[in-house]
Design a protein around this motif. Structure first.
Motif, PDB file in Angstrom:
ATOM      1  N   TYR A   1      88.561  66.349  33.229  1.00 14.18           N
ATOM      2  CA  TYR A   1      89.519  67.441  33.445  1.00 14.18           C
ATOM      3  C   TYR A   1      90.800  66.889  34.056  1.00 14.18           C
TER       4      TYR A   1
ATOM      5  N   HIS B   1      80.372  68.477  39.458  1.00 21.00           N
ATOM      6  CA  HIS B   1      80.059  67.485  38.435  1.00 21.00           C
ATOM      7  C   HIS B   1      81.215  66.484  38.357  1.00 21.00           C
TER       8      HIS B   1
ATOM      9  N   GLY C   1      83.140  72.098  36.216  1.00 22.15           N
ATOM     10  CA  GLY C   1      83.042  70.884  37.029  1.00 22.15           C
ATOM     11  C   GLY C   1      83.175  71.169  38.511  1.00 22.15           C
TER      12      GLY C   1
ATOM     13  N   LEU D   1      82.751  65.680  34.653  1.00 19.79           N
ATOM     14  CA  LEU D   1      83.593  66.761  34.130  1.00 19.79           C
ATOM     15  C   LEU D   1      84.921  66.847  34.873  1.00 19.79           C
ATOM     16  N   LEU D   2      84.891  66.686  36.178  1.00 22.69           N
ATOM     17  CA  LEU D   2      86.130  66.724  36.953  1.00 22.69           C
ATOM     18  C   LEU D   2      87.041  65.540  36.616  1.00 22.69           C
TER      19      LEU D   2
ATOM     20  N   ARG E   1      87.145  65.973  43.798  1.00 17.58           N
ATOM     21  CA  ARG E   1      86.174  65.155  43.083  1.00 17.58           C
ATOM     22  C   ARG E   1      85.431  64.213  44.022  1.00 17.58           C
TER      23      ARG E   1
END
Length: 182
Positions: free
Chosen positions: A57, A50, A45, A53-54, A169
């Motif tokens: 996570y 991305h 990520g 995904l982050l 992010r």
């Protein structure tokens, strides 16, 4: 690193014959593999910028932080009586761990040695065995403090990871089109 450490310790315990319970080793390896995949999701990520995904996570790492922080505090908060009670419950509920403990610590019985019971320790041949409870309690207090301290340290590094993921992010990908929306 923590996931690889968990997997390595489980393999080391089986390799040297310290642990014979495959259920315990399986759980430790499963936790290590889970943490490795979570770290991989965060790495992918971050490299690909991305957002989804982050986000996942960050949420999973926050949940891991909460569980690890709680377990670490519980390890550090147990007093001697609670440790003794938990050890006796564990001793009475498992035969494979009891055999491993008696063989590795060279003791028989939990609170008292009974010569008419079977025992895997070398001292059983001479009938001069000590009970296992004092030896286990000494080790368990030391291990609980060590595990609690290490867990507390890594839980704070996880909350740092959550904060950094939240900050990272919201950044724009420098390779992306500058006129595109986030």
């Amino acid at each position: 690193l923590v996931s690889l450490l968990l997997i390595g310790i489980a393999a080391w315990g089986i390799g040297f014959g310290l642990i014979s319970s495959f259920r315990v080793v399986g759980v430790v390896i499963a936790v290590g593999v889970f943490l490795f995949f979570i770290a991989l999701v965060g790495l992918i990520g971050a490299v690909k910028h991305h957002q989804v995904l982050l986000f996942f996570y960050m949420i999973i790492l926050l949940l891991v932080f909460i569980v690890q922080f709680s377990v670490s505090c519980a390890c550090l908060a147990l007093n001697k009586d609670q440790q003794s009670e938990l050890l006796e419950v564990g001793w009475n509920n498992t035969n494979s761990a009891r055999t491993d403990i008696e063989r590795n610590l060279n003791c028989c019985g939990f609170r008292a040695f009974h010569p008419n019971e079977t025992c895997a320790a070398d001292c059983f041949r001479t009938r001069q065995c000590k009970p296992c409870a004092p030896i286990i309690e000494e080790y368990s207090g030391m291990v609980l403090r060590f595990v609690g301290g290490i867990g507390l340290f890594f839980s704070f590094t996880e909350i740092l990871g959550v904060w950094l993921t939240y900050r990272y992010r919201n950044q724009k990908d420098p390779r992306a089109n500058p006129s595109a929306f986030l």
